[in-house]
Write an enzyme that holds these catalytic residues in place. Structure first.
Site, PDB file in Angstrom:
ATOM      1  N   GLY A 124     -14.465  22.428 -45.465  1.00 28.75           N
ATOM      2  CA  GLY A 124     -14.837  21.998 -46.806  1.00 28.75           C
ATOM      3  C   GLY A 124     -14.675  20.512 -47.076  1.00 28.75           C
TER       4      GLY A 124
ATOM      5  N   LYS B 134     -15.413  36.209 -36.215  1.00 29.00           N
ATOM      6  CA  LYS B 134     -15.050  34.791 -36.231  1.00 29.00           C
ATOM      7  C   LYS B 134     -13.557  34.743 -36.521  1.00 29.00           C
ATOM      8  CE  LYS B 134     -15.483  30.644 -38.963  1.00 29.00           C
ATOM      9  NZ  LYS B 134     -15.930  30.124 -40.264  1.00 29.00           N
TER      10      LYS B 134
ATOM     11  N   SER C 115     -20.271  25.194 -47.188  1.00 28.40           N
ATOM     12  CA  SER C 115     -20.221  24.457 -48.454  1.00 28.40           C
ATOM     13  C   SER C 115     -21.302  23.385 -48.549  1.00 28.40           C
ATOM     14  CB  SER C 115     -18.852  23.794 -48.623  1.00 28.40           C
ATOM     15  OG  SER C 115     -17.840  24.752 -48.554  1.00 28.40           O
TER      16      SER C 115
END
Lengths: 65, 256
Positions: B156, B95, B206
């Protein structure tokens, strides 16, 4: 010999990366290595010569997002 | 879901960071049904060996790992990290993140394309963390990326899909690519929305790890991703500006 190990000053006797790993106690840990910002594949660690003030990075699996 | 020629049943991918405990991480992976989780690399202390314990835990779950280059701000950092990850994790998947802005963690699209070219030539199968920019996506596909991961919103932030139009255009422009929304997902409805747009999957971290009850939230995301995909395949009703009666008007009694 004085080196920078994972960003911190360190003293080692080993003159190659594979010997440095053994001396530092990494044993059979799953790690990858870089010398002066260049990736050193595991089979090449025996040929990777360490000089004074070299920067050694030893990294391992970690949590990620 | 097709990932570089391999088929996966689950369309939900999960991060592994910031869980309250290793046990809750493991339970959350199981509850999510995820077959792929993201992992990273950090400096290892010979005394603590924290990485070894984590790696053993992930291997116990039996899921595939997708190493990231999180925290890399240059092409060189990202390429070196990818090379190290390939050796440690034994996978060509990466990634690819090349961060360009410290506040928004927005990808540096110029560096991303350059790093993608280097890595695909070196045999990597790149999952490119990008924005919904169509030109950058085009360059990434040209570079050999078959998996693109546009952000929903900043990493996030839990803001969901900031640019639905842009994501919809990207899906239409790249029908052959595997498109995964990565970053910014906060609640299951965000994930369902991405799936309803026709995205192949979502990656989140998250939203589950920092939930009050991560295991329950992992299950909620599993259900929402499945619901969103099912809805997409069922060809949803399109929005319209004016009302249209849902009750037939033919035969309506007249009391005038």
């Amino acid at each position: 010999m004085r080196v920078v190990l994972n960003g911190e000053p360190a003293e080692i006797d080993a003159d190659t990366l594979d010997r440095a790993l053994a001396e530092l106690g990494y044993g059979d840990a799953v790690v990858a290595t870089a010398l002066n910002s260049e990736f050193v594949p595991a089979p090449m660690r025996g040929e990777a010569r360490i000089a004074e003030d070299d920067r050694i990075e030893i990294i391992a699996p970690m949590k990620g997002g | 879901m097709d990932i570089y020629g391999e088929t996966f049943t689950s369309r939900l991918m999960l991060g592994t960071a910031r869980y309250p405990s290793p046990d809750i991480l493991k339970q959350s992976i199981e509850a999510s049904g995820a077959e792929i989780v993201t992992v990273s690399l950090r400096r290892e202390s010979a005394n603590e060996r924290a990485g070894q314990a984590f790696w053993n835990l992930i291997r116990e779950t039996g899921v595939r790992v997708l190493p990231n280059t999180a925290g890399c701000h240059s092409v060189r950092e990202a390429v070196t990290t990818a090379q190290m990850a390939r050796e440690v994790f034994g996978t060509n998947w990466v990634k690819l993140e090349v961060i360009g802005d410290a506040d928004t963690l927005q990808p540096d699209l110029f560096g991303l394309v350059e790093a993608a070219r280097i890595l695909t030539k070196d045999g990597f199968q790149v999952f490119a963390y990008t924005t919904e920019d169509l030109v950058a996506a085009d360059r990434l596909v040209e570079a050999g990326c078959r998996v693109l991961m546009p952000w929903g919103s900043p990493i996030g932030s839990a803001r969901g899909l900031n640019n639905v139009y842009g994501l919809r255009a990207m899906r239409a422009r790249f029908p052959e690519a595997t498109l995964l929304v990565d970053a910014g997902i906060g609640v299951p409805s965000h994930a369902a929305q991405a799936m309803e747009l026709g995205y192949d999957g979502v990656l989140l971290s998250s939203a589950v790890a920092l939930a009050g009850d991560p295991v329950s939230m992992a299950r909620a995301f599993r259900l929402s991703v499945e619901a969103g995909r099912l809805a997409f395949e069922a060809d949803p009703l399109q929005p319209r500006d004016m009302a249209e009666p849902s009750t037939p008007v033919l035969g309506l009694a007249s009391f005038a």
